[in-house]
Write a protein that holds these residues in place. Structure first.
Motif, mmCIF file in Angstrom:
data_model
loop_
_atom_site.group_PDB
_atom_site.id
_atom_site.type_symbol
_atom_site.label_atom_id
_atom_site.label_comp_id
_atom_site.label_asym_id
_atom_site.label_seq_id
_atom_site.Cartn_x
_atom_site.Cartn_y
_atom_site.Cartn_z
ATOM 1 N N ALA A 12 54.378 25.324 18.866
ATOM 2 C CA ALA A 12 55.654 24.876 18.292
ATOM 3 C C ALA A 12 56.004 23.473 18.751
ATOM 4 O O ALA A 12 56.559 22.674 17.996
ATOM 5 C CB ALA A 12 56.766 25.841 18.674
ATOM 6 N N GLY A 13 55.697 23.182 20.023
ATOM 7 C CA GLY A 13 56.025 21.872 20.562
ATOM 8 C C GLY A 13 57.518 21.716 20.755
ATOM 9 O O GLY A 13 58.298 22.674 20.724
ATOM 10 N N ILE A 14 57.933 20.471 20.940
ATOM 11 C CA ILE A 14 59.348 20.163 21.125
ATOM 12 C C ILE A 14 59.747 19.036 20.179
ATOM 13 O O ILE A 14 58.901 18.261 19.712
ATOM 14 C CB ILE A 14 59.652 19.714 22.572
ATOM 15 C CG1 ILE A 14 58.907 18.397 22.889
ATOM 16 C CG2 ILE A 14 59.296 20.797 23.568
ATOM 17 C CD1 ILE A 14 59.422 17.667 24.104
ATOM 18 N N PHE A 15 61.030 18.936 19.887
ATOM 19 C CA PHE A 15 61.573 17.761 19.231
ATOM 20 C C PHE A 15 61.822 16.710 20.300
ATOM 21 O O PHE A 15 62.398 17.006 21.353
ATOM 22 C CB PHE A 15 62.890 18.101 18.527
ATOM 23 C CG PHE A 15 63.682 16.885 18.116
ATOM 24 C CD1 PHE A 15 63.401 16.228 16.921
ATOM 25 C CD2 PHE A 15 64.684 16.382 18.940
ATOM 26 C CE1 PHE A 15 64.120 15.091 16.561
ATOM 27 C CE2 PHE A 15 65.405 15.248 18.585
ATOM 28 C CZ PHE A 15 65.122 14.606 17.384
ATOM 29 N N CYS A 16 61.393 15.490 20.046
ATOM 30 C CA CYS A 16 61.672 14.372 20.956
ATOM 31 C C CYS A 16 62.231 13.222 20.142
ATOM 32 O O CYS A 16 61.556 12.678 19.258
ATOM 33 C CB CYS A 16 60.411 13.942 21.709
ATOM 34 S SG CYS A 16 60.697 12.554 22.845
ATOM 35 N N ALA A 55 63.316 29.074 28.456
ATOM 36 C CA ALA A 55 63.804 28.247 29.566
ATOM 37 C C ALA A 55 62.644 27.600 30.308
ATOM 38 O O ALA A 55 62.714 26.427 30.708
ATOM 39 C CB ALA A 55 64.643 29.094 30.523
ATOM 40 N N ASN A 56 61.561 28.346 30.483
ATOM 41 C CA ASN A 56 60.407 27.816 31.192
ATOM 42 C C ASN A 56 59.731 26.704 30.385
ATOM 43 O O ASN A 56 59.341 25.665 30.943
ATOM 44 C CB ASN A 56 59.417 28.939 31.471
ATOM 45 C CG ASN A 56 58.361 28.544 32.477
ATOM 46 O OD1 ASN A 56 58.664 28.224 33.619
ATOM 47 N ND2 ASN A 56 57.101 28.555 32.052
ATOM 48 N N ALA A 57 59.594 26.906 29.077
ATOM 49 C CA ALA A 57 58.980 25.878 28.229
ATOM 50 C C ALA A 57 59.809 24.594 28.262
ATOM 51 O O ALA A 57 59.250 23.482 28.313
ATOM 52 C CB ALA A 57 58.850 26.399 26.798
ATOM 53 N N ALA A 94 52.414 35.826 32.807
ATOM 54 C CA ALA A 94 52.629 36.017 31.375
ATOM 55 C C ALA A 94 53.663 35.024 30.830
ATOM 56 O O ALA A 94 53.494 34.474 29.733
ATOM 57 C CB ALA A 94 53.073 37.451 31.089
ATOM 58 N N ILE A 95 54.746 34.791 31.597
ATOM 59 C CA ILE A 95 55.758 33.804 31.193
ATOM 60 C C ILE A 95 55.124 32.417 31.119
ATOM 61 O O ILE A 95 55.340 31.655 30.164
ATOM 62 C CB ILE A 95 56.941 33.793 32.176
ATOM 63 C CG1 ILE A 95 57.664 35.139 32.196
ATOM 64 C CG2 ILE A 95 57.914 32.662 31.829
ATOM 65 C CD1 ILE A 95 58.368 35.516 30.940
ATOM 66 N N HIS A 96 54.330 32.083 32.106
ATOM 67 C CA HIS A 96 53.662 30.777 32.127
ATOM 68 C C HIS A 96 52.752 30.605 30.917
ATOM 69 O O HIS A 96 52.843 29.603 30.189
ATOM 70 C CB HIS A 96 52.852 30.640 33.418
ATOM 71 C CG HIS A 96 51.914 29.472 33.433
ATOM 72 N ND1 HIS A 96 52.340 28.163 33.398
ATOM 73 C CD2 HIS A 96 50.543 29.427 33.452
ATOM 74 C CE1 HIS A 96 51.289 27.347 33.401
ATOM 75 N NE2 HIS A 96 50.182 28.092 33.439
ATOM 76 N N GLU A 97 51.881 31.575 30.683
ATOM 77 C CA GLU A 97 50.927 31.454 29.577
ATOM 78 C C GLU A 97 51.637 31.461 28.225
ATOM 79 O O GLU A 97 51.239 30.723 27.305
ATOM 80 C CB GLU A 97 49.916 32.594 29.663
ATOM 81 C CG GLU A 97 48.974 32.474 30.868
ATOM 82 C CD GLU A 97 48.035 33.657 31.018
ATOM 83 O OE1 GLU A 97 48.117 34.585 30.182
ATOM 84 O OE2 GLU A 97 47.230 33.660 31.973
ATOM 85 N N SER A 98 52.699 32.234 28.106
ATOM 86 C CA SER A 98 53.463 32.239 26.852
ATOM 87 C C SER A 98 54.146 30.900 26.622
ATOM 88 O O SER A 98 54.217 30.415 25.488
ATOM 89 C CB SER A 98 54.504 33.368 26.877
ATOM 90 O OG SER A 98 53.886 34.630 26.986
ATOM 91 N N SER A 99 54.625 30.286 27.686
ATOM 92 C CA SER A 99 55.256 28.965 27.576
ATOM 93 C C SER A 99 54.243 27.923 27.119
ATOM 94 O O SER A 99 54.570 27.029 26.316
ATOM 95 C CB SER A 99 55.863 28.561 28.920
ATOM 96 O OG SER A 99 56.815 29.501 29.349
ATOM 97 N N LEU A 100 53.026 28.010 27.643
ATOM 98 C CA LEU A 100 51.976 27.081 27.209
ATOM 99 C C LEU A 100 51.688 27.254 25.721
ATOM 100 O O LEU A 100 51.468 26.264 25.005
ATOM 101 C CB LEU A 100 50.702 27.306 28.018
ATOM 102 C CG LEU A 100 50.766 27.023 29.522
ATOM 103 C CD1 LEU A 100 49.384 27.160 30.142
ATOM 104 C CD2 LEU A 100 51.337 25.646 29.808
ATOM 105 N N GLU A 101 51.703 28.499 25.239
ATOM 106 C CA GLU A 101 51.504 28.754 23.807
ATOM 107 C C GLU A 101 52.605 28.089 22.996
ATOM 108 O O GLU A 101 52.354 27.454 21.960
ATOM 109 C CB GLU A 101 51.501 30.266 23.529
ATOM 110 C CG GLU A 101 50.291 31.006 24.067
ATOM 111 C CD GLU A 101 49.047 30.791 23.221
ATOM 112 O OE1 GLU A 101 49.174 30.355 22.057
ATOM 113 O OE2 GLU A 101 47.942 31.050 23.732
ATOM 114 N N MET A 139 68.546 19.694 25.083
ATOM 115 C CA MET A 139 69.270 20.456 24.067
ATOM 116 C C MET A 139 68.432 21.661 23.672
ATOM 117 O O MET A 139 67.325 21.518 23.155
ATOM 118 C CB MET A 139 69.539 19.582 22.831
ATOM 119 C CG MET A 139 70.255 20.318 21.701
ATOM 120 S SD MET A 139 71.970 20.699 22.085
ATOM 121 C CE MET A 139 72.714 19.070 21.934
ATOM 122 N N THR A 140 68.935 22.845 23.957
ATOM 123 C CA THR A 140 68.177 24.050 23.638
ATOM 124 C C THR A 140 68.410 24.452 22.185
ATOM 125 O O THR A 140 69.508 24.243 21.665
ATOM 126 C CB THR A 140 68.578 25.193 24.609
ATOM 127 O OG1 THR A 140 67.640 26.234 24.549
ATOM 128 C CG2 THR A 140 69.967 25.713 24.326
#
Length: 474
Positions: free
Chosen positions: A27-31, A248-250, A15-22, A202-203
């Motif tokens: 939302a993605g990340i800032f780069c 944290a996983n994402a 569930a943590i894995h699949e939620s992280s993929l979502e 940076m979180t």
């Protein structure tokens, strides 16, 4: 057979894995790095300005490239090791605290290069340390040069593996050039990687330009990356255990993708330092149960992906060694933290919520770990160890003490756990254990010899330092 603490069952890990993929897809990340954004786009990510979104299929495909073992070399190859750790986690100091608190002095002072050298020498001498984190930054050099100087000073004062921090691509290149010179060239460095680098995102969900490009430089050079994710419940992550674990996983997956898009064979760990603040002060609280419980979840997710890990799992800052009971509290806390079975663990020597450091605390924390290892041992389940034939032979109401099987096994299986034999109790009445620990540190500095570096290499290091200083500081 071995003791291990866990937080998540298999369904929860999934569930943590699949939620992280979502999260990564929606939302993605800032780069902040255009160079890294282009790299992501080349591998199938969707880039919108400085936002990068990763399709689930892309993430799952890249996870097939995971390095399940990583080698950590050292200047003295006798200290080389590989992870995952088989028996005990490899431990080191806390990292990059700004102050030193001298024994007997209440007010901390800024840490200097000389302090870092002394910490490194202690690390080299103490068998409990598997590698060295520069526990302090040298405040007697410019801020832009601190992380380079930390690596240089560490190499000169310990022969163990160095795991340092890095904050941008240019700095990482200079640190890698120094480590490569010490190893004897690029080929020898890749065979014996004497340095790894921590590049923390940076979180929440942000890869600053410097961290993104430092991760890329490490990946291209074969330097193991430690992407320590630091979301804190209710402040920089959701106020739930599960939500913190997802974030944290994402972030770990985003850093993993940065490394693997740069080089498919890039060695990268799973790393997190998560917890919960004191909601009245918003200060970090390492003694809160959230810190240990979240560490268990992070370690579970590392195992879910088969990734070697460095999960921060607890600090022993409140030390009381005056009594056996006080000593045991620190031993049990250390054992519980390390039962997450993280491969690398960083925590020793810090005080004041990881704001300051102390030489005596290094010795005391190592002494805790020395006894905590009794709780971390593994045991075999071979036919000999299961001893069914012996149990049947001895039978009901029998005597095992006189049996040869006991004689053959008790030295290996039984632990002689006697805290009262520790050096902290072996002192005169007018001394306390902290004074004894400080004296032990001074004895190490006086008598321990760090393996010397060849004079020609010292000169090369000096030249590299001058060039790096000119480039990084100007």
């Amino acid at each position: 057979m071995r003791a291990m603490t866990t937080m998540l069952n298999q369904d929860e890990q999934q569930a943590i894995h699949e939620s992280s993929l979502e999260v990564l897809e929606q939302a993605g990340i800032f780069c902040g790095s255009e160079k890294v954004r282009n790299l992501f786009a080349k591998h199938g990510a969707k880039v919108i300005g400085e936002n990068v979104r990763f399709p689930k299929a892309m993430v799952n495909e890249m996870l097939k490239l995971a390095n399940h073992t990583i080698t950590f070399g050292a200047r003295n190859e006798e200290h080389n090791f590989s992870i995952p750790a088989v028996e005990y986690p490899y431990v080191t100091t806390a990292g990059y605290v700004p102050y030193v608190t001298d024994e007997g002095v209440k007010k901390p002072r800024l840490a200097m290069k000389e302090d870092l050298a002394k910490f490194a020498q202690l690390s080299d001498a103490l068998d409990e340390f598997g590698f060295f984190w520069p526990i302090t930054l040298p405040n007697d050099v410019e801020s832009e040069f601190m992380e380079y100087q930390a690596v240089d000073t560490s190499f000169r004062n310990t022969s163990k593996h160095i795991q340092a921090s890095t904050s941008n691509g240019k700095l990482a290149r200079w640190q890698i050039e120094l480590a490569t010179a010490i190893a004897g060239g690029t080929e020898k460095f890749r065979a014996n990687p004497n340095m790894s680098l921590l590049a923390a995102p940076m979180t929440p969900l942000s890869l600053e330009k410097g961290i993104a490009e430092a991760t890329m430089e490490c990946a291209l050079s074969g330097v193991a990356v430690v992407p320590m994710s630091l979301p804190q419940m209710a402040s920089t992550s959701p106020a739930t255990y599960a939500g913190n674990a997802v974030l944290a996983n994402a972030e770990n997956l985003a850093c993993y993708l940065t490394a693997k898009c740069s080089a498919e064979d890039a060695p990268i760990l799973y790393s997190a330092d998560t917890g919960a603040p004191n909601m009245a002060t918003m200060g970090m609280e390492y003694d809160y149960p959230e810190y240990t419980l979240l560490a268990m979840a992070n370690a579970d997710m590392a195992r879910f992906y088969g990734l070697p890990s460095m999960v921060a799992a607890g600090m022993s800052e409140h030390k009381e060694f005056q009594t056996v009971a006080g000593f045991e509290r620190n031993v049990f806390k250390s054992a519980m933290a390390l039962m997450t079975r993280t491969d690398l663990s960083c925590s020793y020597g810090s005080v004041d919520h990881c704001i300051s450091s102390n030489f005596a605390d290094i010795l005391l924390d190592c002494e805790s770990y020395k006894y905590a290892k009794a709780f971390l041992r593994s045991y075999k389940c071979t036919p000999e160890k299961l001893a069914v034939d012996i149990i049947c032979e001895v039978g009901p109401q029998g005597n095992y003490l006189a049996h040869e099987h006991t004689f053959m096994n008790f030295r290996e299986e039984l632990n002689v756990y006697n805290i009262e034999k520790s050096f902290v109790f072996d002192h005169e009445a007018d001394k306390d254990y902290r004074m004894v620990a400080q004296e032990k540190a001074e004895e190490i500095w006086a008598n321990h010899e760090v393996p010397a570096i060849d004079e020609a290499l010292i000169k090369e290091m000096d030249i590299l330092s001058e060039k790096a200083h000119e480039d990084l500081v100007g």
